[in-house]
Design a protein around this motif. Structure first.
Motif, PDB file in Angstrom:
ATOM      1  N   ALA A   1      34.605  41.155  34.307  1.00 26.19           N
ATOM      2  CA  ALA A   1      35.720  41.811  34.681  1.00 26.19           C
ATOM      3  C   ALA A   1      36.192  42.552  33.427  1.00 26.19           C
ATOM      4  O   ALA A   1      36.387  44.038  33.582  1.00 26.19           O
ATOM      5  N   LEU A   2      36.449  42.304  32.399  1.00 23.54           N
ATOM      6  CA  LEU A   2      36.929  43.184  31.200  1.00 23.54           C
ATOM      7  C   LEU A   2      35.904  44.058  30.858  1.00 23.54           C
ATOM      8  O   LEU A   2      36.281  45.132  30.381  1.00 23.54           O
TER       9      LEU A   2
ATOM     10  N   ASP B   1      41.114  31.556  38.186  1.00 25.02           N
ATOM     11  CA  ASP B   1      41.585  32.492  39.215  1.00 25.02           C
ATOM     12  C   ASP B   1      43.079  32.192  39.685  1.00 25.02           C
ATOM     13  O   ASP B   1      43.724  31.076  39.611  1.00 25.02           O
TER      14      ASP B   1
ATOM     15  N   TYR C   1      44.945  41.696  35.170  1.00 27.88           N
ATOM     16  CA  TYR C   1      44.067  42.340  35.124  1.00 27.88           C
ATOM     17  C   TYR C   1      44.660  43.894  35.791  1.00 27.88           C
ATOM     18  O   TYR C   1      44.417  44.846  35.099  1.00 27.88           O
TER      19      TYR C   1
ATOM     20  N   LEU D   1      46.179  45.425  32.817  1.00 30.97           N
ATOM     21  CA  LEU D   1      45.135  45.946  31.759  1.00 30.97           C
ATOM     22  C   LEU D   1      44.789  47.321  32.497  1.00 30.97           C
ATOM     23  O   LEU D   1      44.375  48.428  31.642  1.00 30.97           O
ATOM     24  N   ILE D   2      44.306  47.681  33.749  1.00 32.38           N
ATOM     25  CA  ILE D   2      44.224  48.779  34.326  1.00 32.38           C
ATOM     26  C   ILE D   2      45.198  49.940  33.986  1.00 32.38           C
ATOM     27  O   ILE D   2      44.921  51.001  33.738  1.00 32.38           O
TER      28      ILE D   2
ATOM     29  N   LYS E   1      35.819  36.434  34.454  1.00 32.80           N
ATOM     30  CA  LYS E   1      36.817  37.072  33.860  1.00 32.80           C
ATOM     31  C   LYS E   1      36.346  37.975  32.923  1.00 32.80           C
ATOM     32  O   LYS E   1      36.549  39.127  32.443  1.00 32.80           O
TER      33      LYS E   1
ATOM     34  N   TRP F   1      45.873  35.710  36.431  1.00 30.87           N
ATOM     35  CA  TRP F   1      44.662  36.734  36.226  1.00 30.87           C
ATOM     36  C   TRP F   1      44.922  37.890  36.853  1.00 30.87           C
ATOM     37  O   TRP F   1      44.661  39.081  36.239  1.00 30.87           O
ATOM     38  N   ASP F   2      45.448  37.882  38.286  1.00 30.77           N
ATOM     39  CA  ASP F   2      45.531  39.219  39.056  1.00 30.77           C
ATOM     40  C   ASP F   2      46.370  39.935  38.177  1.00 30.77           C
ATOM     41  O   ASP F   2      46.109  41.363  38.187  1.00 30.77           O
TER      42      ASP F   2
ATOM     43  N   LEU G   1      35.908  47.251  32.473  1.00 27.92           N
ATOM     44  CA  LEU G   1      37.044  48.102  31.897  1.00 27.92           C
ATOM     45  C   LEU G   1      36.771  48.606  30.377  1.00 27.92           C
ATOM     46  O   LEU G   1      37.634  49.336  29.963  1.00 27.92           O
TER      47      LEU G   1
END
Length: 591
Positions: free
Chosen positions: A477-478, A429, A437, A440-441, A474, A433-434, A481
């Motif tokens: 979370a991927l 975390d 992410y 990636l969005i 993590k 990472w934030d 997406l």
């Protein structure tokens, strides 16, 4: 054969003249005794897999590569000339004579390399072991000798003068001396310092950066006196396999995954234990260095794919997949690619490189790290409106869009390859990472053809340890997406009394990968500490780190058994649940 006989006759005459004249010191002292038959090391041998060399009717045409390895900060430029790893090498004892024909059309510096021990390419560093380089430079014969204790040669000497465009070169290994000849004349001797004490000689050739190159028109060898020599061809690439390796356990899981590792071409062809372990235990390989830009395109438009092709051929021979590493990175770049240029030219260079490299390996590489390590290490890049993307030469020219451009170019070059972004320090975390992410969005919203993310999982200190459940979040979370995940470069550096920690960390990540549907593979960054990147590099000899499942003597550690336990438990239960107390048994694994 005629070339050899001319060499022998003229050499004897030259040595006799030297004796009559009373030459001493660095001049030869005795004529060559009779020896064994002449062996041709060029014709009928494999020079087609030699970087920078092209077989022709008149010999091997050697192209200037000027291949160099830079430090991580982009400075330096350690020479990295090619070795003919898939060609012949010599095994000998006693005295031996080697002869070569060097044909030039201009003033190109021409070098023949004789390696008593092949160099080792660690992570962006060449460990230069024992060997000599003999060349024609500025009309003189030059010899450099490496004793295995420095990047730089321990000795450099020059002899003779007025050498022409075509030179007949010979070197005799005589106990503790090297006797040098040019065009049939003995020009000097130098101390050998046991540089060929291994009883082996591998061959390489290189050309100076200027000029058009040169042709190796002949290469012969024979033993002298009571010496013995033989020509040894490179080993076959296929490894005999059992059916009880990690790759086999992973292949029969309810949802099979790939067990992978980083592999280097050098030890693959010179270290039988390395070759056997790589082919036996793993179902996917990642080229550790041999696909990086400074290795494959050392000069603009000049490509050197030989080592990379060898890894691809090895993978095919052993039913392994290839994960290509890497197309776009801010490190491991040749000097010309770092040079100042206009933004549009920078973009063109990046796209041309992707098209050439991914196009060369099209259909042979299953996956690519298209963009490597795009996230910044600097706190200020995560605040005041900054999005955490690392400022570097590609970003400076194209902004964040360089990532989009790279992925589109890779997709066009190979529509069937799976395309990854690869990053370190994002297993845990935090703002890194934030920011990833969020990136990636944005990429998904812009229609960038990204398929997944590689989590490097380098754990070099206690602060790098990540709870597997944090990593699991993590991966999930991927999945949200629509992206794949993989563990791409795992290694855990520990003291000898902490190997249980190493086992738990590696096994925990593998267990998560086995349980999460979007995790496709688990790869370590190498498998034996003998060649691991956590060695005490740039010291001679390098001191191995303790970060991988096999130690430097190929003894397996608790980590190996812990990885097997995860796979075996998953096969039995269908869950992939990690064994909570990894085995501590160690020992060798039969192959």
């Amino acid at each position: 054969m005629l070339l050899f006989m001319r060499f022998r006759k003229s050499a004897v005459v030259a040595v006799v003249c030297a004796l009559v004249a009373g030459v001493s010191g660095d001049r030869a002292g005795t004529s060559a005794p009779a020896g064994g038959p002449v062996e041709d090391l060029l014709n009928g041998r494999d020079w087609a897999h030699f970087a920078g060399g092209k077989p022709t009717r008149t010999g091997i045409r050697v192209t200037p590569l000027d291949r160099r390895i830079t430090r991580q900060d982009g400075t330096g430029g350690q020479p990295n000339p090619p070795v003919n790893l898939r060609g012949p090498h010599m095994a000998f004892r006693g005295d031996v004579r080697i002869e070569a024909g060097l044909r030039r059309t201009d003033d190109t510096d021409a070098y023949l390399h004789l390696y008593g021990e092949t160099p080792v390419i660690y992570d962006e560093w060449r460990y230069e072991r024992r060997g000599v380089r003999i060349g024609v430079v500025g009309g003189r014969l030059r010899i450099d000798r490496w004793d295995g204790d420095s990047d730089s040669p321990a000795m450099t000497r020059t002899f003779g003068s007025g050498l022409g465009l075509e030179v007949r070169l010979a070197v005799e290994v005589r106990a503790n001396r090297l006797v040098l000849e040019a065009d049939g004349e003995v020009v000097g001797t130098v101390p050998a310092r046991d540089v060929f004490g291994s009883g082996r000689i591998w061959f390489g050739a290189d050309a100076g950066a200027r000029g058009k190159g040169w042709t190796l028109s002949g290469l012969h060898a024979r033993s002298l006196g009571r010496g013995r020599m033989s020509v040894v061809d490179a080993p076959g690439l296929r490894v005999p396999r059992s059916s009880d390796a990690m790759r086999d356990l992973a292949a029969v899981l309810p949802r099979p995954i790939r067990m992978g590792t980083a592999v280097a071409a050098g030890p693959l062809l010179t270290d039988s234990a390395y070759r056997r372990t790589a082919g036996e235990e793993f179902s996917m390989l990642t080229p550790e260095n041999d696909f990086k830009p400074q290795f494959v395109q050392p000069r603009r438009g000049v490509f050197a794919f030989a080592e990379g092709d060898t890894l691809v051929d090895f993978a095919e021979a052993n039913r392994m997949k290839v994960h290509g590493h890497t197309l776009v990175w801010f490190e491991a770049l040749p000097a010309w690619m770092r040079a100042e240029m206009a933004d549009e030219q920078r973009r063109r260079v990046m796209v041309e490189h992707i098209r050439a490299v991914a196009g060369h390996f099209r259909g042979k590489v299953a996956e690519w790290d298209v963009v490597n390590e795009p996230m910044s290490d600097e706190d200020e890049d995560y605040v005041n409106g900054n999005r955490g993307v690392r400022p570097q030469l590609w970003f400076d020219a194209m902004g964040e869009q360089y990532i989009d451009i790279a992925f589109h170019a890779a997709r066009e070059a190979d529509p069937h390859a799976v395309l990854y972004l690869n990053e370190y320090g994002v297993e845990e975390d935090g703002p890194r990472w934030d920011a990833l992410y969020a990136l990636l969005i944005r990429l998904k919203e812009r229609g960038v053809p990204i398929d997944g993310v590689g989590f490097q999982d380098h754990e070099y200190a206690a602060g790098d340890r990540t709870d597997p459940e944090v990593f699991r979040r993590k991966v999930r979370a991927l999945a949200g997406l629509g992206l794949k995940a993989r563990v791409s470069e795992a290694d855990v550096l520990v003291d000898e009394d902490e190997e249980d920690i190493q086992a738990r960390q590696l096994a925990g990540k593998l267990a998560v990968c086995g349980e999460e549907p979007n995790c496709t593979s688990f790869s370590t960054w190498g498998f034996t500490d003998k060649y691991g990147s956590t060695a005490d590099l740039r010291h001679y000899p390098p001191s191995p780190g303790n970060a991988l499942p096999w130690d430097a003597a190929y003894e397996v550690k608790p980590a190996y058994w812990a990885l097997r336990d995860v796979l075996d438990d998953a096969r039995r239960s269908g869950t992939g649940q990690v064994r909570r107390t990894p085995r501590t048994t160690s020992g060798t694994v039969s192959s």
